[in-house]
Design a protein around this motif. Structure first.
Motif, PDB file in Angstrom:
ATOM      1  N   UNK A  23       0.853  -1.206   0.000  1.00 18.31           N
ATOM      2  CA  UNK A  23       0.000   0.000   0.000  1.00 18.31           C
ATOM      3  C   UNK A  23       0.886   1.253   0.000  1.00 18.31           C
ATOM      4  N   UNK A  26       2.648   1.532  -3.383  1.00 18.40           N
ATOM      5  CA  UNK A  26       1.808   1.590  -4.597  1.00 18.40           C
ATOM      6  C   UNK A  26       1.808   2.995  -5.182  1.00 18.40           C
ATOM      7  N   UNK A  27       2.084   3.069  -6.507  1.00 19.05           N
ATOM      8  CA  UNK A  27       2.136   4.387  -7.121  1.00 19.05           C
ATOM      9  C   UNK A  27       1.149   4.497  -8.270  1.00 19.05           C
ATOM     10  N   UNK A  30      -5.190   4.157  -7.903  1.00 16.21           N
ATOM     11  CA  UNK A  30      -5.967   4.403  -6.672  1.00 16.21           C
ATOM     12  C   UNK A  30      -6.909   3.254  -6.381  1.00 16.21           C
ATOM     13  N   UNK A  31      -7.372   2.617  -7.460  1.00 18.89           N
ATOM     14  CA  UNK A  31      -8.175   1.406  -7.314  1.00 18.89           C
ATOM     15  C   UNK A  31      -7.470   0.423  -6.388  1.00 18.89           C
ATOM     16  N   UNK A  32      -6.207   0.200  -6.716  1.00 19.53           N
ATOM     17  CA  UNK A  32      -5.437  -0.791  -5.963  1.00 19.53           C
ATOM     18  C   UNK A  32      -5.223  -0.342  -4.518  1.00 19.53           C
ATOM     19  N   UNK A  33      -5.088   0.946  -4.323  1.00 18.43           N
ATOM     20  CA  UNK A  33      -4.930   1.441  -2.948  1.00 18.43           C
ATOM     21  C   UNK A  33      -6.137   1.056  -2.102  1.00 18.43           C
ATOM     22  N   UNK A  34      -7.322   1.270  -2.662  1.00 19.21           N
ATOM     23  CA  UNK A  34      -8.552   0.947  -1.913  1.00 19.21           C
ATOM     24  C   UNK A  34      -8.636  -0.562  -1.670  1.00 19.21           C
ATOM     25  N   UNK A  35      -8.267  -1.327  -2.699  1.00 15.51           N
ATOM     26  CA  UNK A  35      -8.347  -2.781  -2.542  1.00 15.51           C
ATOM     27  C   UNK A  35      -7.397  -3.266  -1.439  1.00 15.51           C
ATOM     28  N   UNK A  36      -6.200  -2.691  -1.387  1.00 13.59           N
ATOM     29  CA  UNK A  36      -5.280  -3.067  -0.298  1.00 13.59           C
ATOM     30  C   UNK A  36      -5.933  -2.787   1.058  1.00 13.59           C
ATOM     31  N   UNK A  37      -6.582  -1.652   1.169  1.00 10.99           N
ATOM     32  CA  UNK A  37      -7.219  -1.305   2.449  1.00 10.99           C
ATOM     33  C   UNK A  37      -8.322  -2.302   2.793  1.00 10.99           C
ATOM     34  N   UNK A  38      -9.107  -2.677   1.778  1.00 12.17           N
ATOM     35  CA  UNK A  38     -10.196  -3.626   2.043  1.00 12.17           C
ATOM     36  C   UNK A  38      -9.637  -4.963   2.536  1.00 12.17           C
ATOM     37  N   UNK A  39      -8.531  -5.396   1.929  1.00 10.45           N
ATOM     38  CA  UNK A  39      -7.945  -6.679   2.344  1.00 10.45           C
ATOM     39  C   UNK A  39      -7.453  -6.595   3.798  1.00 10.45           C
TER      40      UNK A  39
ATOM     41  N   UNK B   4       0.236  12.478  -3.167  1.00 11.17           N
ATOM     42  CA  UNK B   4       0.103  11.020  -3.032  1.00 11.17           C
ATOM     43  C   UNK B   4       0.039  10.648  -1.543  1.00 11.17           C
ATOM     44  N   UNK B   8      -3.043   8.804   0.408  1.00 17.95           N
ATOM     45  CA  UNK B   8      -2.856   7.568   1.184  1.00 17.95           C
ATOM     46  C   UNK B   8      -3.258   7.770   2.642  1.00 17.95           C
ATOM     47  N   UNK B  15     -10.064   3.873   6.480  1.00 12.04           N
ATOM     48  CA  UNK B  15     -10.031   2.466   6.904  1.00 12.04           C
ATOM     49  C   UNK B  15     -10.134   2.380   8.432  1.00 12.04           C
TER      50      UNK B  15
ATOM     51  N   UNK C  28     -13.993  -3.219  -6.912  1.00  9.65           N
ATOM     52  CA  UNK C  28     -14.500  -1.960  -6.362  1.00  9.65           C
ATOM     53  C   UNK C  28     -15.966  -1.752  -6.718  1.00  9.65           C
ATOM     54  N   UNK C 288      -3.764  -9.557  -5.365  1.00  9.83           N
ATOM     55  CA  UNK C 288      -4.679  -8.528  -4.866  1.00  9.83           C
ATOM     56  C   UNK C 288      -6.121  -8.665  -5.385  1.00  9.83           C
ATOM     57  N   UNK C 292      -8.980  -9.401  -2.626  1.00 11.28           N
ATOM     58  CA  UNK C 292     -10.008  -8.384  -2.391  1.00 11.28           C
ATOM     59  C   UNK C 292     -11.386  -8.889  -2.828  1.00 11.28           C
ATOM     60  N   UNK C 295     -12.833 -10.658   0.084  1.00 14.12           N
ATOM     61  CA  UNK C 295     -13.304  -9.728   1.112  1.00 14.12           C
ATOM     62  C   UNK C 295     -14.634  -9.101   0.690  1.00 14.12           C
TER      63      UNK C 295
END
Lengths: 51, 387, 436
Positions: A23, A26-27, A30-39, B4, B8, B15, C28, C288, C292, C295
């Motif tokens: 997380x 990750x650069x 943003x989709x992936x950022x949210x998915x990391x948080x959900x996991x 960024x 984050x 969260x 998502x 991932x 996800x 989840x």
């Protein structure tokens, strides 16, 4: 708590650590950022012994 | 770069907010204590770990209420919340604890048999966390539990559950289901220690009757019945016929399958001298094809989808606009339990069990379940336990 | 009540469609559907109570925690085996030994794909761990890329249904109080027959042009040998077998921990030095979407139940007349999987099994038959978990619809076999008896 159970908590913490690491690094998306948080949600809840 | 980091940080804060907002109620649920008021008949309070040392100090340990009569006689064990998502058994057990006065014999009551499951919730199924039963003094709050013990108390599950001692294979989740881990073993998984504790109680105290109270879906073929192995069938049949004739409700007898292991109605009989019985009353709330899982639905058992399916003859119990209320379910359990005692006592005069003070079906229908729970804030000092 | 639930369902579908229109990922979009469904429920019917929405979301998120840990450890284990050159070694050896015997080569590759999924109950693990080298091997045998993806998708799906671990059957058995026994032959025989059929039908015809642009399966590093390839698997199977052989003496390790031990063994015997932490991070990044999905599906399942949407769908299935139901099952079952992944088995499967059981069908065979149909849904949107993965590991970049169309023959045959098992379950009960 048995040794096996402790190993599962360590494993969960390890996975959470990796997810947090990815997380932070990750650069691209943003989709992936949210998915990391959900996991992270079930992993945190288990480590806090909530669920 | 700064942007960024801000994105984050805000996502991480979101969260944290979600985990706090959603996690706190789950934490509180696990630590909520249901007040249990000891009635005049309770003569001792034990822990199950006294019969299964491996339970000591664990969340799986549970309370055993002993109601000893003045005269010696038969002995019975009543268990509720083997499946904590079927709380009718626990509600029935609490009525016995508050009201039963044993004149002859001894009664052992375990209201929260799978204590860990009672502090667990069922992920994916959207149940309420609590339900409130209306009483004359307000309402009494209970935790809504899960069928299985919490993974916080028994983790991990095996890939496949191997039943002790038969080696029959069961689903992985059944390792946390205390109606699949009978007869249990002292050094086994926590849920095996729970059932082992009950087996030891049954064997050491020479229990004659073991009654495990459940509830089942209206679409489940084994519902509204007494499940009994061969050795219990006679008593079960007489009890079923009597409640039908005298009290007007159906509770037929289902034979316990001899080759399906781990269930109380099979293993208690096979591993002790006791006669086991498993009582089922329909809980529409547990069915899959229903509307939202609300507390109101749990209490009144009314659902339009089930009504429609009933008209198409797809349910295993009669079902109409009146639903299947908590009063009906708990009433059935109280009457059937008392009737099993009576039928056994008729055949075994030297081991007779005489229990007074417990309401029967019609009374509970009339007064409501909550009528039988005392206000814990007004109870005499030392008579309230939190479980 | 029905109208309120239909409104909530419509809001969920609209939220999903809108998210997709804004090019959000499938995961998502499902999350958006869950959140909006919950909010709609709170407004339209007061279920869930608005204050309880977050609790339902995080509780639902926990539904598949153990599956997440198994996916992670199994994939990490197989990635270590792959990184050490073990998978290339096995696939190269299979090609060298059976290269001129096409039938044997195809069947051996099919079995290699079946093993990881059979052990973990997840076809995705098959694809993540052996998918890429097997895809290369099939390419070298002259199978066009689209057909390689089709083979991997169907066989990975079958691997998930194969014994010993079949998650759909386990969910159904746990929910219907039927013992999880008697599935070895009842599932093993159809899976092997259907796997062979698939790999032969889609892979038998050789297209020399297809083989030309496929790189060779990577060379295994010096020092790699069968002993090094097999030791980690011996550790894994040994631990699983130990519990089966001495269940009352061996500790309960679950599924994730044996993969951890096997991964450690793979690290120790690898002839190459492996950067474990980097590999672990990359594995999590690659997994991932899958993690996800597990989840979000849990959240979606919970919101659908608490709002009554799940009940309405279940009701619709149960109230369908039997003949029509049998005609619709080949569509309903895969679609339920496409929308809800394993959740479909719980929502539709459990009442369906009780219903069919009460009509005299043999429940174990019915569960086995249906569990052949569920994995097909893993190729269907919105989740399309296994379909997307099989495209990814094959490197197939053509149209997704074209890929799905190329699976039509095995899809139909798998469906037919599954449905025949349901319809003639009583006559097939001998398979259950022989398994026990």
């Amino acid at each position: 708590m048995s040794l096996v159970t402790i190993a599962y908590y360590v494993l969960t913490a390890f996975l959470l650590g990796l997810v947090i690491w990815n997380f932070v690094r990750e650069k691209v998306s943003r989709d992936r950022l949210v998915l990391y948080l959900l996991v992270m949600v079930p992993l945190i809840l288990r480590l806090l012994r909530v669920k | 770069m700064r942007r960024e980091a801000t994105v984050k940080a805000s996502l991480a804060a979101a969260l944290a907010g979600l985990v706090l907002w959603g996690g706190l109620p789950l934490y509180r649920h696990r630590h909520f204590g249901v007040p249990v008021v000891k009635g005049p008949g309770v003569t001792a309070v034990l822990k199950l770990s006294e019969f299964s040392k491996g339970l000591e100090g664990t969340a799986a340990d549970t309370t055993v209420f002993v109601l000893q009569g003045k005269e010696p006689g038969g002995r019975a064990l009543v268990m509720g919340n083997t499946h904590a998502s079927e709380p009718e058994g626990m509600l029935t057990a609490l009525i016995f604890i508050e009201h039963a006065v044993v004149e002859k014999g001894t009664l052992y009551v375990i209201p929260f048999f799978n204590a860990s499951a009672g502090r667990n919730t069922r992920p994916g199924d959207g149940y309420p966390l609590y339900f409130d039963v209306p009483t004359e003094w307000g309402s009494k709050r209970f935790r809504f539990g899960n069928r299985d013990a919490s993974p916080l108390d028994q983790w991990p599950d095996p890939d496949v559950t191997v039943h002790y001692p038969t080696k029959q294979l069961l689903s992985y989740i059944d390792a946390r289901n205390t109606n699949r881990t009978w007869p249990g073993r002292p050094g086994g998984l926590p849920m095996e220690r729970v059932t082992f504790g009950a087996m030891e109680l049954i064997r050491r105290e020479k229990v004659d009757l073991a009654i495990d109270i459940h509830g089942a879906e209206t679409m489940f073929p084994v519902t509204n019945c007494i499940v009994a192995p061969e050795k219990s069938v006679r008593v079960a049949t007489m009890a079923a016929l009597t409640v039908k004739a005298a009290e007007g409700f159906e509770s037929h007898v289902e034979p316990s399958p001899p080759r399906f292991h781990g269930l109380s109605h099979r293993e208690i009989g096979d591993h002790s001298d006791a006669l086991p019985f498993l009582l089922e009353a329909p809980i529409p709330f547990l069915d899959q094809p229903t509307g939202p899982k609300t507390v109101e639905f749990f209490l009144d058992g009314k659902d339009p989808f089930l009504l429609s399916l009933s008209k198409k003859k797809k349910l295993f119990v009669p079902y109409d606009e009146t639903g299947w209320s908590l009063e009906k379910r708990v009433g059935q359990h109280c009457s059937t339990t008392l009737e099993i005692f009576r039928q056994f006592s008729r055949r075994n005069a030297d081991r007779a069990l005489v229990v007074k003070g417990v309401p029967r079906y019609a009374e509970i229908l009339e007064n409501g379940v909550g009528h039988y729970y005392a206000d814990p804030s007004k109870a005499a000092p030392g008579t309230v336990l939190r479980h | 009540m029905t109208l309120q639930i239909l409104i909530i369902l419509a809001v969920m579908i609209a939220a999903y469609a809108l998210s997709k229109a804004f090019r959000l990922s499938v995961e998502l979009s499902m999350f958006a559907a869950a959140v909006m469904g919950g909010i709609a429920g709170a407004f339209v019917a007061a279920t869930p109570a608005a204050g309880d929405l977050a609790r339902h979301l995080v509780e639902g998120a926990s539904t598949y925690l153990d599956v997440i840990l198994v996916f992670f450890t199994a994939t990490l284990f197989m990635t270590i085996v792959s990184e050490s050159g073990g998978v290339s070694y096995a696939v190269r050896t299979a090609l060298r030994v059976f290269g001129r015997k096409r039938l044997a080569a195809l069947l051996v590759l099919m079995v290699i794909v079946l093993i990881p999924g059979a052990l973990t109950g997840a076809g995705s693990v098959s694809l993540l761990v052996v998918g890429a080298p097997v895809a290369l091997a099939l390419g070298r045998l002259g199978v066009p890329r689209k057909k390689v993806a089709a083979i991997l998708f169907i066989v990975a799906g079958l691997s998930a249904a194969a014994p010993p671990v079949n998650i759909w059957a386990m969910i159904l058995c746990a929910g219907t109080a039927i013992p999880y026994v008697g599935f070895e032959l009842t599932l093993g025989i159809p899976v092997l027959l259907l796997g062979s059929f698939t790999v032969l039908v889609l892979g038998w015809k050789k297209d020399p042009a297809a083989a030309a642009d496929v790189p060779d399966v990577p060379e295994a590093p010096a020092g790699m040998n069968w002993w090094r390839v097999l030791t980690p698997f011996v550790v894994f199977f040994g631990l699983i077998a130990a519990y089966r052989l001495w269940p009352f003496r061996a500790p309960v390790l679950g599924l994730a921990l044996p993969f951890v031990f096997a991964g450690a063994a793979a690290l120790v015997v690898s002839p190459r030095k492996i950067a474990f932490l980097r590999l672990s991070r990359e594995t999590v990044a690659r997994l991932l979407p899958l993690l996800s999905t597990m989840v979000v599906v849990g959240m979606l399942q919970q919101i659908m139940t608490v709002t009554g949407v799940r009940g309405l769908l279940s009701f619709a299935v149960i109230s369908t007349p039997l003949v029509l139901l049998f005609l619709l099952l080949p569509v309903i079952i895969p679609f339920s999987e496409g929308v809800l992944t394993y959740g479909g088995a719980a929502i539709i499967g459990i009442p369906l099994i009780w219903y069919l059981d009460s009509l005299g069908f043999h429940a174990t065979v019915v569960i086995a038959g249906l569990s052949l149909l569920w994995p097909l849904g893993d190729g269907l949107p919105p989740t399309a978990l296994i379909g997307r993965l099989s495209n990814m590991v094959t490197g197939y970049t053509g149209s997704y619809r074209g890929f799905l169309a190329s699976t039509w023959l095995p899809w139909l045959v798998v469906t037919a076999v599954g449905m025949l098992m349901v319809l003639f379950s009583s006559r097939l009960a001998f398979l259950v008896r022989w398994s026990m």
